[in-house]
Design a protein around this motif. Structure first.
Motif, PDB file in Angstrom:
ATOM      1  N   ASP A  62       0.835  -1.205   0.000  1.00 46.20           N
ATOM      2  CA  ASP A  62       0.000   0.000   0.000  1.00 46.20           C
ATOM      3  C   ASP A  62       0.868   1.253   0.000  1.00 46.20           C
ATOM      4  O   ASP A  62       0.565   2.223  -0.699  1.00 46.20           O
ATOM      5  N   LEU A  67      -0.854   4.356  -1.818  1.00 50.91           N
ATOM      6  CA  LEU A  67      -2.221   4.339  -1.288  1.00 50.91           C
ATOM      7  C   LEU A  67      -2.288   4.822   0.153  1.00 50.91           C
ATOM      8  O   LEU A  67      -3.367   5.092   0.660  1.00 50.91           O
ATOM      9  N   ILE A 126      -4.973  -3.350  -7.126  1.00 52.40           N
ATOM     10  CA  ILE A 126      -5.408  -2.178  -6.358  1.00 52.40           C
ATOM     11  C   ILE A 126      -6.925  -2.043  -6.442  1.00 52.40           C
ATOM     12  O   ILE A 126      -7.604  -1.864  -5.430  1.00 52.40           O
ATOM     13  N   SER A 135      -6.389  -4.268   2.529  1.00 51.15           N
ATOM     14  CA  SER A 135      -5.090  -3.768   2.078  1.00 51.15           C
ATOM     15  C   SER A 135      -4.542  -4.689   0.985  1.00 51.15           C
ATOM     16  O   SER A 135      -4.935  -5.859   0.872  1.00 51.15           O
TER      17      SER A 135
END
Length: 144
Positions: A62, A67, A126, A135
């Motif tokens: 992540d 992210l 993603i 996640s």
């Protein structure tokens, strides 16, 4: 996502003793041209290579993908096959393959490819993680 990923990769390379693309490429087993293409955003990255990068930098997927801004140290570990872990996460969430196929842009044929061991592009993972509300590291089995 590629812009965030590229920026984060360059940032990690800079803070890792300003490692050069050739050295990083050699460390993770890819061509230097691939690392340069990821850095300039001209090539998407496959999940297996993103995991190698995250392992090299001991960070979460992540964080690597941009992210999250929080850098959590994640120790490298052997991940289970992606399809197997995906099915586990889907079971945890009570989401079926049919639901994913009819409610997202992810085609059912992807599942068959993943089951047969085909690597996925990070952008697809993603998107899938967002749909499953988890996640990236949980989705691929880097964390429990």
């Amino acid at each position: 996502y590629m812009e965030k990923f590229s920026e984060r990769l360059k940032e990690l390379m800079f803070y890792c003793d300003n490692i050069k693309s050739e050295s990083l490429a050699k460390a993770i087993g890819v061509a230097g041209s691939a690392v340069r293409a990821w850095c300039n955003g001209s090539r998407t990255i496959y999940l297996s290579n993103a995991i190698k990068l995250a392992d090299f930098f001991t960070c979460s997927l992540d964080f690597l993908a941009g992210l999250t801004e929080e850098r959590i140290t994640v120790s490298p570990k052997v991940c289970p096959p992606f399809y197997k872990n995906l099915r586990k996460v889907m079971n945890e969430k009570g989401i079926t393959r049919y639901y994913i196929g009819t409610h997202t842009q992810i085609k059912d044929s992807y599942f068959q490819k993943w089951k047969n061991g085909t690597d996925s592009q990070l952008d697809t993972i993603i998107y899938l993680a967002k749909q499953l509300d988890c996640s990236l590291d949980h989705l691929v089995g880097r964390e429990d």
